[in-house]
Design an enzyme around this catalytic site. Structure first.
Site, PDB file in Angstrom:
ATOM      1  N   HIS A  39       0.859  -1.195   0.000  1.00 19.70           N
ATOM      2  CA  HIS A  39       0.000   0.000   0.000  1.00 19.70           C
ATOM      3  C   HIS A  39       0.892   1.242   0.000  1.00 19.70           C
ATOM      4  CE1 HIS A  39      -3.693  -2.251   0.656  1.00 19.70           C
ATOM      5  NE2 HIS A  39      -3.098  -2.923   1.624  1.00 19.70           N
ATOM      6  N   HIS A  76      -0.381  -6.686  -5.403  1.00 24.74           N
ATOM      7  CA  HIS A  76      -0.414  -7.950  -4.672  1.00 24.74           C
ATOM      8  C   HIS A  76       0.284  -9.004  -5.529  1.00 24.74           C
ATOM      9  CE1 HIS A  76      -2.599 -11.919  -4.667  1.00 24.74           C
ATOM     10  NE2 HIS A  76      -2.158 -11.888  -3.431  1.00 24.74           N
ATOM     11  N   ASN A 134       1.722 -13.367  -5.290  1.00 26.56           N
ATOM     12  CA  ASN A 134       1.700 -14.590  -4.498  1.00 26.56           C
ATOM     13  C   ASN A 134       2.264 -15.729  -5.338  1.00 26.56           C
ATOM     14  OD1 ASN A 134      -0.620 -17.124  -3.998  1.00 26.56           O
ATOM     15  ND2 ASN A 134       0.664 -16.474  -2.314  1.00 26.56           N
ATOM     16  N   ARG A 148       2.709 -20.046  -4.601  1.00 21.54           N
ATOM     17  CA  ARG A 148       2.397 -21.050  -3.581  1.00 21.54           C
ATOM     18  C   ARG A 148       2.553 -22.461  -4.143  1.00 21.54           C
ATOM     19  NH1 ARG A 148      -2.068 -18.231  -5.241  1.00 21.54           N
ATOM     20  NH2 ARG A 148      -3.609 -19.466  -6.385  1.00 21.54           N
ATOM     21  N   HIS A 164     -20.465  -7.493  -6.351  1.00 23.98           N
ATOM     22  CA  HIS A 164     -21.442  -6.535  -5.793  1.00 23.98           C
ATOM     23  C   HIS A 164     -21.159  -5.099  -6.229  1.00 23.98           C
ATOM     24  CE1 HIS A 164     -18.145  -6.393  -2.874  1.00 23.98           C
ATOM     25  NE2 HIS A 164     -18.582  -5.219  -2.486  1.00 23.98           N
ATOM     26  N   ARG A 176      -2.602 -17.745  11.070  1.00 24.97           N
ATOM     27  CA  ARG A 176      -2.184 -16.639  11.934  1.00 24.97           C
ATOM     28  C   ARG A 176      -2.862 -15.354  11.451  1.00 24.97           C
ATOM     29  NH1 ARG A 176       2.286 -12.765  12.249  1.00 24.97           N
ATOM     30  NH2 ARG A 176       2.635 -12.271  14.446  1.00 24.97           N
TER      31      ARG A 176
END
Lengths: 306, 306
Positions: free
Chosen positions: B99, B109, B111, B113, B177, B262
């Site tokens: 941010h 963002h 990622n 994995r 939405h 976590r």
């Protein structure tokens, strides 16, 4: 009374309740007025959202009335009642969330709702609702007043109603990932129909009618307290928990967003300003730590605090 | 290679990627450093969260490494592969959300994995990942650079990889939405195993390795732009959409919160400061309106902007 008479009776109460609560909040605020916003839903029905912003007391207060209709219940909703598959339905309610400016004034939420499907031959209906309080700096005297008023609302309907709906509230407004209640609770009930329509409706009115009695005296007491940057920062931080609860757990919010409800009316519950801070912990022994230790867990307030 | 050799190879890459990305972000920021926070998970495994706060460029950057383990796959996870019921499993990844302070610098963002279960006799594994960009004030030149870099990361693995994973990204980061994409997209992939381990792992590395190349030139260009209260307020408002997406739709977030992950590491993705405003609309013809009209919908950037 017929199914449609019942609906009209509940609707009249809900509209009147929205007016009464908005008038009470405007009077308590003393500066700002509610803006009214009527909306229609493409699939049937609509509502009226009312928002008060940047008031003397309330940074934001949203009081929403909605009455939405459908021509055919989806199969998932009638698995237990196959005779109602495809029946017309209506859902109506008043829902409010208040975010005060002064961090010593608690945030609150209240809701009353009614669902009806089918006609006089085969029908189903239920009531739901409740109110709950989310302080940042909590005072035992306020929590006691809040829960005594909740108990008073329930008492005409039986001694077990308050403890049962109080416990339901603690269970519902719980943030599992934080191991915290959202606040100090209040009342929560859903699927209420086994007392018959008249008595269920009377209970819903009692809950709706006791909301201002429960909240406004706390507003009056706490809005006189002076606050500074420290209290404001804690309030903004704790508002993050409100966002987490509403977007992750609240059934009304997720159902509304997923079913094509009016997004701006559903997300009126979002606080006007919020902050998150990685791994923040309240300083040991501080007033902020006291909120966590003494208030954000289910407690039998009426017996423990008196 | 054996199942456990594969896991060790991926883990070594992920740790190195976390170091490399944090070093690159610290250099770009020029002021603040990452704080490191190691944690253990009661059920097995753990991770290391790294957070940079109140930097010259980044208001908050979180880069999380996690490696969690379980002794027995839950039945729901093995419905399609009953022979793996009860097998030991491991999940590992690097996940980051940045941010920036300057509203002209986009949020991002990324990622990567890897999941592995079972042993050398019967096992299952897959890779997932991607990166995506969320501007407040968007520039075609930046979007083009971002997607060209994404395409470059994919190209050695076939011409169809970029368009497929670009479209997957548009589909995944979509706020139903709001009828808006979260930003201008990028890459998203999951359950990748049909290229064989070596090639899948090489693709995951290519995605991870291209992230700084995709993001830092945009940071350098935009952080020189001056901004004021108007831009800041719009940034805080749009950050609300980020919160809505992550808490309502993101599978990693809801899985993490519900499975006892976590909390502080999962919610590192939350912006440090956010605001909501009931029924706000960008003024017609404004730069804010342009974001909605031109950027928050799926577009074939590489052919439309060149």
């Amino acid at each position: 009374m017929s199914t449609s008479d019942n609906v009209q009776t509940v609707l009249a109460y809900l509209r009147e309740l929205q007016n009464r609560i908005c008038a009470g909040l405007e009077q308590a605020d003393g500066q700002a007025k509610f803006q009214h916003d009527s909306w229609q839903r493409a699939e049937g029905g609509g509502g009226e959202s009312r928002v008060l912003s940047n008031g003397g007391i309330f940074e934001q207060a949203g009081v929403n009335f909605s009455h939405v209709k459908g021509t055919a219940l989806p199969p998932a909703a009638t698995a237990q009642r196959p005779e109602l598959a495809g029946a017309a339905w209506e859902a109506m309610g008043v829902s409010l969330v208040i975010h005060p400016l002064n961090p010593y004034v608690p945030t609150t939420h209240a809701n009353v709702r009614f669902f009806s499907a089918g006609d006089d031959d085969k029908s189903v209906w239920w009531f739901g609702g409740g109110f709950d309080l989310t302080p940042f700096y909590a005072f035992e005297e306020d929590v006691l007043h809040w829960h005594r008023t909740a108990q008073k609302a329930c008492m005409p309907f039986g001694e077990q109603v308050y403890p049962e709906h109080k416990e339901w509230c603690d269970r519902y407004f719980f943030l599992k990932h934080r191991n915290e209640t959202r606040g100090v609770g209040g009342l929560f009930f859903d699927d209420l129909n086994d007392w018959g329509f008249e008595r269920c409706f009377a209970y819903q009115r009692s809950v709706g009618d006791h909301f201002l009695d429960a909240y406004l005296p706390i507003v009056a007491r706490r809005s006189a307290m002076t606050w500074g940057e420290r209290e404001r920062q804690f309030q903004l931080y704790r508002r993050g928990r409100y966002v987490e609860f509403n977007l992750v757990y609240d059934r009304g919010t997720s159902f509304g967003l997923q079913s094509g409800g009016r997004t701006e009316s559903i997300l009126m519950s979002m606080p006007p300003l919020v902050r998150w801070e990685y791994n923040w912990q309240p300083p040991p022994g501080s007033p902020e730590a006291r909120l966590y230790a003494d208030f954000l867990r289910p407690r039998d307030w009426l017996s423990e605090l008196t």
